[in-house]
Design a protein around this motif. Structure first.
Motif, PDB file in Angstrom:
ATOM      1  N   VAL A 103       0.826  -1.094   0.013  1.00 41.15           N
ATOM      2  CA  VAL A 103       0.131   0.083   0.048  1.00 41.15           C
ATOM      3  C   VAL A 103       0.901   1.310   0.015  1.00 41.15           C
ATOM      4  O   VAL A 103       0.598   2.326  -0.608  1.00 41.15           O
ATOM      5  N   MET A 104       1.981   1.242   0.781  1.00 43.90           N
ATOM      6  CA  MET A 104       2.891   2.521   0.920  1.00 43.90           C
ATOM      7  C   MET A 104       4.109   2.014   1.156  1.00 43.90           C
ATOM      8  O   MET A 104       4.367   1.038   1.740  1.00 43.90           O
ATOM      9  N   ILE A 105       5.053   2.954   0.734  1.00 44.22           N
ATOM     10  CA  ILE A 105       6.612   2.791   1.242  1.00 44.22           C
ATOM     11  C   ILE A 105       6.952   4.069   1.795  1.00 44.22           C
ATOM     12  O   ILE A 105       6.682   5.222   1.208  1.00 44.22           O
ATOM     13  N   GLY A 106       7.374   4.016   3.090  1.00 49.71           N
ATOM     14  CA  GLY A 106       7.836   5.075   3.525  1.00 49.71           C
ATOM     15  C   GLY A 106       9.508   5.399   4.009  1.00 49.71           C
ATOM     16  O   GLY A 106       9.995   4.187   4.133  1.00 49.71           O
ATOM     17  N   VAL A 107       9.914   6.454   4.056  1.00 54.26           N
ATOM     18  CA  VAL A 107      11.241   6.877   4.800  1.00 54.26           C
ATOM     19  C   VAL A 107      11.193   7.581   5.860  1.00 54.26           C
ATOM     20  O   VAL A 107      10.666   8.687   5.649  1.00 54.26           O
ATOM     21  N   ILE A 108      11.891   7.351   7.078  1.00 50.77           N
ATOM     22  CA  ILE A 108      11.988   8.323   8.167  1.00 50.77           C
ATOM     23  C   ILE A 108      13.389   8.564   8.245  1.00 50.77           C
ATOM     24  O   ILE A 108      14.419   7.894   8.405  1.00 50.77           O
ATOM     25  N   ASP A 109      13.646   9.878   8.103  1.00 53.54           N
ATOM     26  CA  ASP A 109      15.021  10.298   8.081  1.00 53.54           C
ATOM     27  C   ASP A 109      15.082  11.639   9.202  1.00 53.54           C
ATOM     28  O   ASP A 109      14.535  12.588   8.717  1.00 53.54           O
ATOM     29  N   GLY A 110      15.689  11.138  10.356  1.00 54.53           N
ATOM     30  CA  GLY A 110      15.621  12.110  11.295  1.00 54.53           C
ATOM     31  C   GLY A 110      14.076  12.617  11.691  1.00 54.53           C
ATOM     32  O   GLY A 110      13.208  11.576  12.125  1.00 54.53           O
ATOM     33  N   ASP A 111      13.637  13.806  11.739  1.00 53.95           N
ATOM     34  CA  ASP A 111      12.380  14.288  12.105  1.00 53.95           C
ATOM     35  C   ASP A 111      11.497  14.123  10.624  1.00 53.95           C
ATOM     36  O   ASP A 111      10.323  14.830  10.908  1.00 53.95           O
ATOM     37  N   ASP A 112      11.950  13.683   9.599  1.00 54.33           N
ATOM     38  CA  ASP A 112      11.228  13.887   8.287  1.00 54.33           C
ATOM     39  C   ASP A 112      10.503  12.442   8.072  1.00 54.33           C
ATOM     40  O   ASP A 112      11.374  11.545   8.155  1.00 54.33           O
ATOM     41  N   LEU A 113       9.273  12.411   7.588  1.00 54.19           N
ATOM     42  CA  LEU A 113       8.575  11.138   6.989  1.00 54.19           C
ATOM     43  C   LEU A 113       8.306  11.446   5.673  1.00 54.19           C
ATOM     44  O   LEU A 113       7.554  12.591   5.450  1.00 54.19           O
ATOM     45  N   MET A 114       8.569  10.747   4.623  1.00 54.05           N
ATOM     46  CA  MET A 114       8.298  10.746   3.463  1.00 54.05           C
ATOM     47  C   MET A 114       7.610   9.630   3.065  1.00 54.05           C
ATOM     48  O   MET A 114       7.880   8.431   3.271  1.00 54.05           O
ATOM     49  N   VAL A 115       6.490   9.752   2.394  1.00 53.90           N
ATOM     50  CA  VAL A 115       5.644   8.425   1.940  1.00 53.90           C
ATOM     51  C   VAL A 115       5.250   8.578   0.453  1.00 53.90           C
ATOM     52  O   VAL A 115       4.942   9.397  -0.283  1.00 53.90           O
ATOM     53  N   HIS A 116       5.267   7.357   0.050  1.00 58.71           N
ATOM     54  CA  HIS A 116       4.967   6.932  -1.522  1.00 58.71           C
ATOM     55  C   HIS A 116       3.697   5.674  -1.373  1.00 58.71           C
ATOM     56  O   HIS A 116       3.874   4.862  -1.115  1.00 58.71           O
ATOM     57  N   TRP A 117       2.778   6.251  -2.068  1.00 59.86           N
ATOM     58  CA  TRP A 117       1.513   5.556  -2.137  1.00 59.86           C
ATOM     59  C   TRP A 117       1.574   4.708  -3.301  1.00 59.86           C
ATOM     60  O   TRP A 117       1.984   5.205  -4.450  1.00 59.86           O
ATOM     61  N   LEU A 118       1.096   3.163  -3.239  1.00 59.79           N
ATOM     62  CA  LEU A 118       1.003   2.499  -4.482  1.00 59.79           C
ATOM     63  C   LEU A 118      -0.174   1.722  -4.548  1.00 59.79           C
ATOM     64  O   LEU A 118      -0.963   1.902  -3.621  1.00 59.79           O
ATOM     65  N   HIS A 131      11.005   6.175  -5.135  1.00 58.18           N
ATOM     66  CA  HIS A 131      12.297   7.140  -4.901  1.00 58.18           C
ATOM     67  C   HIS A 131      12.103   8.179  -4.083  1.00 58.18           C
ATOM     68  O   HIS A 131      10.961   8.998  -4.208  1.00 58.18           O
ATOM     69  N   PHE A 132      13.112   8.702  -3.394  1.00 58.52           N
ATOM     70  CA  PHE A 132      12.739   9.735  -2.383  1.00 58.52           C
ATOM     71  C   PHE A 132      14.026  10.771  -2.650  1.00 58.52           C
ATOM     72  O   PHE A 132      15.147  10.058  -2.883  1.00 58.52           O
ATOM     73  N   PRO A 133      13.958  11.811  -2.388  1.00 55.62           N
ATOM     74  CA  PRO A 133      15.120  12.966  -2.630  1.00 55.62           C
ATOM     75  C   PRO A 133      15.734  13.317  -1.141  1.00 55.62           C
ATOM     76  O   PRO A 133      15.792  14.346  -0.903  1.00 55.62           O
ATOM     77  N   CYS A 134      16.320  12.211  -0.869  1.00 54.00           N
ATOM     78  CA  CYS A 134      16.777  11.867   0.356  1.00 54.00           C
ATOM     79  C   CYS A 134      18.388  11.712   0.230  1.00 54.00           C
ATOM     80  O   CYS A 134      18.667  10.648  -0.376  1.00 54.00           O
ATOM     81  N   GLN A 135      19.327  12.568   0.726  1.00 56.01           N
ATOM     82  CA  GLN A 135      20.752  12.103   0.462  1.00 56.01           C
ATOM     83  C   GLN A 135      21.582  11.212   1.541  1.00 56.01           C
ATOM     84  O   GLN A 135      22.367  10.720   1.391  1.00 56.01           O
ATOM     85  N   ASN A 136      20.526  10.979   2.637  1.00 52.89           N
ATOM     86  CA  ASN A 136      21.054  10.112   3.564  1.00 52.89           C
ATOM     87  C   ASN A 136      20.564   8.626   3.395  1.00 52.89           C
ATOM     88  O   ASN A 136      19.502   8.550   3.243  1.00 52.89           O
ATOM     89  N   GLU A 137      21.338   7.806   2.986  1.00 46.93           N
ATOM     90  CA  GLU A 137      20.927   6.403   2.929  1.00 46.93           C
ATOM     91  C   GLU A 137      20.729   5.344   3.954  1.00 46.93           C
ATOM     92  O   GLU A 137      20.287   4.376   3.999  1.00 46.93           O
ATOM     93  N   ASP A 138      21.284   6.050   5.289  1.00 47.90           N
ATOM     94  CA  ASP A 138      21.146   5.201   6.327  1.00 47.90           C
ATOM     95  C   ASP A 138      19.694   5.867   7.302  1.00 47.90           C
ATOM     96  O   ASP A 138      19.796   6.412   8.282  1.00 47.90           O
ATOM     97  N   VAL A 139      18.584   5.275   6.367  1.00 47.75           N
ATOM     98  CA  VAL A 139      17.456   5.868   6.881  1.00 47.75           C
ATOM     99  C   VAL A 139      16.699   4.657   7.292  1.00 47.75           C
ATOM    100  O   VAL A 139      16.993   3.445   6.999  1.00 47.75           O
ATOM    101  N   LYS A 140      15.677   4.803   8.022  1.00 42.68           N
ATOM    102  CA  LYS A 140      14.519   3.602   8.482  1.00 42.68           C
ATOM    103  C   LYS A 140      13.535   3.769   7.468  1.00 42.68           C
ATOM    104  O   LYS A 140      12.863   4.652   7.228  1.00 42.68           O
TER     105      LYS A 140
END
Length: 126
Positions: A78-93, A102-111
Motif C-alpha cells: 500500500v505504501m513505502i515510507g522513509v524516516i530520516d530524522g524528523d522527516d517522514l516521506m511516503v509514497h503510495w502504491l 524514489h525519495f529525494p533524500c541524501q542520507n541512505e542510512d534511513v529507516k
C-alpha cells in the motif's frame, strides 16, 4: 525522530490508520479497539517484505524485497515510507505498480517502512 510512527488496524473491517499525535484516548473502529501494528524486520518468506535502501544519483531508492513483492489486488504493498530524522516521506502504491519508491533524500542510512495489505508493517531497521 522525536515521535514513533504508530499504525493501527481494525481486525473487523481492515481499516488502517497512521497516528499523527497521541492523546489519552484509544483508537477504535467497528466498536472495537484497533490493533497497534508492530514493525517486522525478519522475513522468512523469500525476503518479499523487508525494504531495501539503495543510494541513487538523486537520492535513494527503496525496493520491497530482494524478490519483488507481488502487486495483485488481493495482495500488494500500500505504501513505502522513509524516516530520516524528523522527516517522514511516503509514497503510495496501487495494485499493478512496481513495489519501488524514489525519495529525494541524501542520507541512505534511513529507516524504511512498508505496509502490505496482508502481512502488515515491515522495516529495514528496528
Amino acid at each position: 525522530m522525536g515521535k514513533k510512527i504508530e499504525i493501527y488496524k481494525c481486525d473487523k473491517c481492515g481499516n488502517t490508520t497512521l497516528l499523527l499525535d497521541s492523546g489519552k484516548g484509544q483508537m477504535v473502529c467497528c466498536d472495537e479497539p484497533m490493533k497497534l501494528l508492530s514493525e517486522q524486520s525478519a522475513d522468512f518468506k523469500n525476503e518479499k517484505h523487508v525494504p531495501i535502501v539503495e543510494k541513487t544519483d538523486d537520492g535513494i531508492k527503496v525496493t520491497v524485497g530482494s524478490t519483488l513483492h507481488p502487486m495483485l489486488p488481493e495482495h500488494h504493498i500500500v505504501m513505502i515510507g522513509v524516516i530520516d530524522g524528523d522527516d517522514l516521506m511516503v509514497h503510495w502504491l496501487s495494485p499493478g505498480d512496481e513495489p519501488v519508491a524514489h525519495f529525494p533524500c541524501q542520507n541512505e542510512d534511513v529507516k524504511a517502512i512498508e505496509y502490505c495489505n496482508i502481512h502488515n508493517l515491515w522495516t529495514n531497521k528496528q
